[in-house]
Write a protein that holds these residues in place. Structure first.
Motif, PDB file in Angstrom:
ATOM      1  N   GLN A 186       0.956  -1.124  -0.057  1.00 16.34           N
ATOM      2  CA  GLN A 186      -0.145  -0.184  -0.092  1.00 16.34           C
ATOM      3  C   GLN A 186       0.721   1.267  -0.021  1.00 16.34           C
ATOM      4  OE1 GLN A 186      -2.957  -0.014   3.059  1.00 16.34           O
ATOM      5  NE2 GLN A 186      -3.310  -2.406   2.869  1.00 16.34           N
ATOM      6  N   MET A 187       2.018   1.125   0.070  1.00 15.46           N
ATOM      7  CA  MET A 187       2.814   2.119   0.531  1.00 15.46           C
ATOM      8  C   MET A 187       3.409   2.725  -1.162  1.00 15.46           C
ATOM      9  SD  MET A 187       5.729   0.998   3.218  1.00 15.46           S
ATOM     10  CE  MET A 187       5.233   0.445   4.869  1.00 15.46           C
ATOM     11  N   GLN A 188       3.732   4.180  -1.025  1.00 15.26           N
ATOM     12  CA  GLN A 188       4.011   4.671  -2.417  1.00 15.26           C
ATOM     13  C   GLN A 188       5.467   4.922  -2.368  1.00 15.26           C
ATOM     14  OE1 GLN A 188       1.752   8.137  -3.904  1.00 15.26           O
ATOM     15  NE2 GLN A 188       3.776   9.492  -3.899  1.00 15.26           N
ATOM     16  N   PRO A 189       6.063   4.544  -3.227  1.00 13.58           N
ATOM     17  CA  PRO A 189       7.634   4.529  -3.579  1.00 13.58           C
ATOM     18  C   PRO A 189       8.103   6.073  -3.578  1.00 13.58           C
ATOM     19  CG  PRO A 189       7.029   2.824  -5.064  1.00 13.58           C
ATOM     20  CD  PRO A 189       5.732   3.565  -4.544  1.00 13.58           C
ATOM     21  N   LEU A 190       9.173   6.352  -2.958  1.00 11.69           N
ATOM     22  CA  LEU A 190       9.659   7.663  -3.202  1.00 11.69           C
ATOM     23  C   LEU A 190       9.886   7.840  -4.699  1.00 11.69           C
ATOM     24  CD1 LEU A 190      12.164   8.248  -0.238  1.00 11.69           C
ATOM     25  CD2 LEU A 190      10.315   9.265  -0.378  1.00 11.69           C
ATOM     26  N   PRO A 191       9.800   9.216  -5.221  1.00 13.93           N
ATOM     27  CA  PRO A 191      10.063   9.609  -6.616  1.00 13.93           C
ATOM     28  C   PRO A 191      11.353   9.088  -7.373  1.00 13.93           C
ATOM     29  CG  PRO A 191       9.225  11.505  -5.391  1.00 13.93           C
ATOM     30  CD  PRO A 191       9.633  10.353  -4.368  1.00 13.93           C
ATOM     31  N   ALA A 192      12.336   9.046  -6.517  1.00 19.08           N
ATOM     32  CA  ALA A 192      13.605   8.492  -7.248  1.00 19.08           C
ATOM     33  C   ALA A 192      13.447   7.107  -7.280  1.00 19.08           C
ATOM     34  CB  ALA A 192      14.848   8.949  -6.368  1.00 19.08           C
ATOM     35  N   THR A 193      12.923   6.391  -6.439  1.00 14.61           N
ATOM     36  CA  THR A 193      12.666   4.834  -6.830  1.00 14.61           C
ATOM     37  C   THR A 193      11.956   4.807  -7.961  1.00 14.61           C
ATOM     38  OG1 THR A 193      12.560   4.415  -4.267  1.00 14.61           O
ATOM     39  CG2 THR A 193      11.911   2.892  -5.474  1.00 14.61           C
ATOM     40  N   MET A 194      10.681   5.437  -8.056  1.00 14.36           N
ATOM     41  CA  MET A 194       9.953   5.045  -9.288  1.00 14.36           C
ATOM     42  C   MET A 194      10.797   5.715 -10.586  1.00 14.36           C
ATOM     43  SD  MET A 194       7.316   3.685  -8.564  1.00 14.36           S
ATOM     44  CE  MET A 194       6.599   3.754  -9.962  1.00 14.36           C
ATOM     45  N   GLN A 246      16.415  11.583  -0.775  1.00 18.41           N
ATOM     46  CA  GLN A 246      14.924  11.626  -0.590  1.00 18.41           C
ATOM     47  C   GLN A 246      14.619  10.841   0.774  1.00 18.41           C
ATOM     48  OE1 GLN A 246      12.894  10.693  -3.928  1.00 18.41           O
ATOM     49  NE2 GLN A 246      13.530  12.493  -5.075  1.00 18.41           N
ATOM     50  N   ILE A 247      15.637   9.602   0.736  1.00 19.22           N
ATOM     51  CA  ILE A 247      15.616   8.840   2.011  1.00 19.22           C
ATOM     52  C   ILE A 247      15.843   9.573   3.356  1.00 19.22           C
ATOM     53  CG2 ILE A 247      16.564   6.898   3.361  1.00 19.22           C
ATOM     54  CD1 ILE A 247      16.771   5.452   0.585  1.00 19.22           C
ATOM     55  N   MET A 248      17.000  10.403   3.191  1.00 19.54           N
ATOM     56  CA  MET A 248      17.280  11.043   4.367  1.00 19.54           C
ATOM     57  C   MET A 248      16.445  12.399   4.679  1.00 19.54           C
ATOM     58  SD  MET A 248      20.233   9.709   5.384  1.00 19.54           S
ATOM     59  CE  MET A 248      20.564  10.834   6.637  1.00 19.54           C
ATOM     60  N   SER A 249      15.693  12.699   3.834  1.00 17.31           N
ATOM     61  CA  SER A 249      14.585  13.676   4.182  1.00 17.31           C
ATOM     62  C   SER A 249      13.378  13.308   4.442  1.00 17.31           C
ATOM     63  CB  SER A 249      14.274  14.655   2.790  1.00 17.31           C
ATOM     64  OG  SER A 249      15.407  15.378   2.363  1.00 17.31           O
ATOM     65  N   TRP A 250      12.699  12.000   3.620  1.00 13.34           N
ATOM     66  CA  TRP A 250      11.459  11.669   3.891  1.00 13.34           C
ATOM     67  C   TRP A 250      11.291  10.979   5.159  1.00 13.34           C
ATOM     68  CZ3 TRP A 250       6.637  12.698   2.551  1.00 13.34           C
ATOM     69  CH2 TRP A 250       5.619  11.839   2.717  1.00 13.34           C
ATOM     70  N   TYR A 251      12.316  10.141   5.378  1.00  9.88           N
ATOM     71  CA  TYR A 251      12.279   9.444   6.666  1.00  9.88           C
ATOM     72  C   TYR A 251      13.191   9.738   7.951  1.00  9.88           C
ATOM     73  CZ  TYR A 251      10.548   5.621   3.446  1.00  9.88           C
ATOM     74  OH  TYR A 251       9.647   4.820   2.516  1.00  9.88           O
ATOM     75  N   ALA A 252      13.308  11.001   7.780  1.00  8.33           N
ATOM     76  CA  ALA A 252      13.873  11.626   9.109  1.00  8.33           C
ATOM     77  C   ALA A 252      13.142  11.385  10.219  1.00  8.33           C
ATOM     78  CB  ALA A 252      14.040  13.259   8.847  1.00  8.33           C
ATOM     79  N   ASP A 253      13.815  11.693  11.547  1.00 11.62           N
ATOM     80  CA  ASP A 253      13.207  11.061  12.871  1.00 11.62           C
ATOM     81  C   ASP A 253      11.704  11.262  12.859  1.00 11.62           C
ATOM     82  OD1 ASP A 253      15.348  10.405  13.810  1.00 11.62           O
ATOM     83  OD2 ASP A 253      16.170  12.387  14.708  1.00 11.62           O
TER      84      ASP A 253
END
Length: 349
Positions: A204-212, A315-322
């Motif tokens: 159900q999760m949406q991949p990050l834009p760079a993943t796509m 994007q991982i560092m931004s989106w999945y920050a604390d």
């Protein structure tokens, strides 16, 4: 890196037609299927005409052309990028019509292109691992995006198997690689299950834009550019033992259990044991001839994938920050409809 930056001596293809307009120049290609109109800077029409003559001559390096361009370096790059997007540029430097190298030779050049790209492109995620400044959520987020890649990989590769113009040996080798890649997402699901994330939630999760972007790019290559997809396999499959060692150390520091990081290490081990990094060499070895222009496009594809991987790490560092595992909050459908506040790739260089 834009495609034109890989050209040592950019030049207009001989088939490109130039026509003066009232205030600039019109360039057309392939019976006007591709065209572009450029407006000369006021008072610099003569300099602009001389620039296009120099570009058409194929005798200048990119740096020489930049000094002759009647504008800034940024404007020069923008013009060449626009021409390259229309397929109007070629490389005149030791590339006579019909020249090329073997597939094995092509692999050596692609490796050099990859090494050059990696020397100038930093991974924010790797930098954070080295500095010990990566959070638990960011590590889990990396595993989530890693799962998306392994989950989507078979359908990105599949279009190549529908082609009938790649030769039986290439088809068979690629089919073996495709089958080996299937179900690798199940290994990552074991990791994520250890932190309470189920397969149903992952689906159900949406991949990050760079993943796509990575998976869409590979899918397009598989559909219409066989040498492109073959070339991009080794930057995706090469073992990274130093990265893995750091990753495992940071997992332990962030109280992530062995049940989380062992399957990730096992997947890396599968790629190494099955020598997946050699798949590009093995496939290219079946090509007795790769034209220089095809090789240049393959090098672009390799650099693009490396840049996209760096963008994904940012994007991982931004989106999945604390607190970034917002995927389980009620606001997730709304949040994902907004632009991510990620650092641009330029900040990674």
């Amino acid at each position: 890196m834009a495609g034109h930056e890989l050209l040592r001596r950019p030049t207009l293809r001989r088939e490109v037609e130039r026509t003066e307009t009232a205030d600039g120049v019109r360039l057309s290609y392939l019976a006007d299927k591709h065209w572009i109109e450029l407006e000369y800077l006021e008072g610099r029409a003569d300099e602009s005409r001389k620039f296009f003559e120099a570009l058409a001559s194929g005798t200048r390096t990119a740096d020489d052309l930049a000094t002759e361009f009647p504008g800034s370096r940024e404007e020069f790059d923008a013009v060449l990028e626009a021409l390259d997007e229309q397929g109007m540029l070629a490389d005149s430097d030791t590339v006579p019509l019909g020249s090329g190298i073997t597939g094995v030779g092509a692999y050596a050049q692609l490796k050099r292109a990859a090494d050059a790209a990696r020397a100038t492109i930093n991974s924010p995620f790797t930098d954070a691992l080295v500095a010990g400044k990566v959070s638990r959520d960011q590590i889990i987020g990396y595993a989530i995006e890693y799962w998306h890649v392994t989950h989507l990989c078979p359908r990105a590769l599949a279009p190549l198997l529908a082609r009938d113009d790649i030769g039986i040996e290439v088809w068979q080798q690629f089919m073996a690689f495709y089958q080996a890649e299937r179900n690798h997402d199940r290994m990552l699901e074991k990791s994520l299950k250890a932190v309470g994330i189920t397969r149903e939630q992952l689906l159900q999760m949406q991949p990050l834009p760079a993943t796509m972007s990575i998976m869409a790019t590979m899918g397009v290559h598989a559909y219409q550019f066989p040498l492109g997809i073959v070339s991009t396999l080794f930057p995706m499959e090469e073992p990274e033992p130093d990265f893995l060692e750091l990753f495992l150390a940071r997992c332990r520091e962030n109280d992530l259990s062995e049940e989380f990081f062992k399957p990730i290490a096992a997947h890396s081990g599968v790629n190494e044991d099955e020598e997946h990094e050699a798949v590009t060499l093995d496939l290219l070895a079946e090509f007795s001839f790769v034209g220089n222009e095809e090789l240049n496009e393959c090098a672009k594809a390799v650099v693009d994938i490396i840049e996209l991987r760096a963008r994904l790490d940012g994007q991982i560092m931004s989106w999945y920050a604390d607190g970034g595992l917002r995927i389980f909050s009620d606001a997730y459908p709304v949040a994902t409809g907004r632009a991510l506040t990620c650092s641009p790739l330029a900040a990674l260089l």
